[in-house]
Design a protein around this motif. Sequence first.
Motif, PDB file in Angstrom:
ATOM      1  N   ASP A 132       8.974  -6.000   3.681  1.00  0.00           N
ATOM      2  CA  ASP A 132       8.548  -7.165   2.903  1.00  0.00           C
ATOM      3  C   ASP A 132       7.087  -7.557   3.104  1.00  0.00           C
ATOM      4  O   ASP A 132       6.460  -8.071   2.183  1.00  0.00           O
ATOM      5  CB  ASP A 132       9.438  -8.365   3.209  1.00  0.00           C
ATOM      6  CG  ASP A 132      10.880  -8.147   2.783  1.00  0.00           C
ATOM      7  OD1 ASP A 132      11.146  -7.203   2.010  1.00  0.00           O
ATOM      8  OD2 ASP A 132      11.747  -8.913   3.235  1.00  0.00           O
ATOM      9  N   VAL A 133       6.574  -7.335   4.306  1.00  0.00           N
ATOM     10  CA  VAL A 133       5.193  -7.731   4.576  1.00  0.00           C
ATOM     11  C   VAL A 133       4.234  -6.569   4.325  1.00  0.00           C
ATOM     12  O   VAL A 133       3.202  -6.737   3.679  1.00  0.00           O
ATOM     13  CB  VAL A 133       5.047  -8.274   6.025  1.00  0.00           C
ATOM     14  CG1 VAL A 133       3.603  -8.642   6.330  1.00  0.00           C
ATOM     15  CG2 VAL A 133       5.968  -9.474   6.248  1.00  0.00           C
ATOM     16  N   LEU A 134       4.579  -5.377   4.816  1.00  0.00           N
ATOM     17  CA  LEU A 134       3.687  -4.229   4.693  1.00  0.00           C
ATOM     18  C   LEU A 134       3.975  -3.352   3.472  1.00  0.00           C
ATOM     19  O   LEU A 134       3.199  -2.451   3.165  1.00  0.00           O
ATOM     20  CB  LEU A 134       3.739  -3.390   5.974  1.00  0.00           C
ATOM     21  CG  LEU A 134       3.321  -4.124   7.251  1.00  0.00           C
ATOM     22  CD1 LEU A 134       3.412  -3.194   8.455  1.00  0.00           C
ATOM     23  CD2 LEU A 134       1.912  -4.702   7.121  1.00  0.00           C
ATOM     24  N   GLY A 135       5.096  -3.583   2.792  1.00  0.00           N
ATOM     25  CA  GLY A 135       5.410  -2.832   1.583  1.00  0.00           C
ATOM     26  C   GLY A 135       5.835  -1.390   1.818  1.00  0.00           C
ATOM     27  O   GLY A 135       5.786  -0.566   0.908  1.00  0.00           O
ATOM     28  N   MET A 136       6.283  -1.084   3.023  1.00  0.00           N
ATOM     29  CA  MET A 136       6.755   0.267   3.362  1.00  0.00           C
ATOM     30  C   MET A 136       8.266   0.303   3.173  1.00  0.00           C
ATOM     31  O   MET A 136       9.026   0.014   4.091  1.00  0.00           O
ATOM     32  CB  MET A 136       6.373   0.615   4.799  1.00  0.00           C
ATOM     33  CG  MET A 136       4.901   0.663   5.035  1.00  0.00           C
ATOM     34  SD  MET A 136       4.545   1.029   6.752  1.00  0.00           S
ATOM     35  CE  MET A 136       2.777   1.082   6.694  1.00  0.00           C
ATOM     36  N   THR A 137       8.692   0.664   1.993  1.00  0.00           N
ATOM     37  CA  THR A 137      10.105   0.556   1.642  1.00  0.00           C
ATOM     38  C   THR A 137      10.925   1.813   1.923  1.00  0.00           C
ATOM     39  O   THR A 137      12.102   1.873   1.572  1.00  0.00           O
ATOM     40  CB  THR A 137      10.253   0.163   0.166  1.00  0.00           C
ATOM     41  OG1 THR A 137       9.586   1.138  -0.641  1.00  0.00           O
ATOM     42  CG2 THR A 137       9.667  -1.218  -0.088  1.00  0.00           C
ATOM     43  N   GLY A 138      10.339   2.802   2.570  1.00  0.00           N
ATOM     44  CA  GLY A 138      11.088   4.004   2.920  1.00  0.00           C
ATOM     45  C   GLY A 138      12.164   3.749   3.957  1.00  0.00           C
ATOM     46  O   GLY A 138      13.199   4.414   3.979  1.00  0.00           O
TER      47      GLY A 138
END
Length: 150
Positions: free
Chosen positions: A28-34
């Motif tokens: 949610d904060v860093l956008g790393m959705t893997g």
Amino acid sequence: MAYTIKVNGTSHSVDVDGDTPLLWVLRDVLGMTGTKFGCGKALCGACTVHLDGAAIRSCITTIESLGTSEITTIEAVGATTAGAKIQKAWLANEVVQCGYCQSGQIMSASALIAGNPHPSDSDINDAMSGNVCRCGTYQRIRAAIRSAAI
């Protein structure tokens, strides 16, 4: 509160509560959705990342507990020797079915291979026992790990 965390070789300053799970900071904060959310209780392994090279469950790891540790996610594991071997083996063995659990599976498998380049079946069972695959690709996962260990 502001925390500085090192993810995939880059330092990030995040302003979150100390008890915020690493999973939510990554997604949610860093956008790393893997890295995926599965159960939220460290039972399924979908949220597995590396903390200083060891496989951990990011859904129960708080930001305040990280200190200066290095986090590696699925987005960067292919840059490591073990991660590259596992990803290549995953493709060669056509492991993926629905794919939801696969980032966690790959993270656990690459931590295993990094620490034990020639694991026995028992070692594989132990390392992968906390990762659940609803599609049941366990035989292909085992075959991929064996082929990466060659």
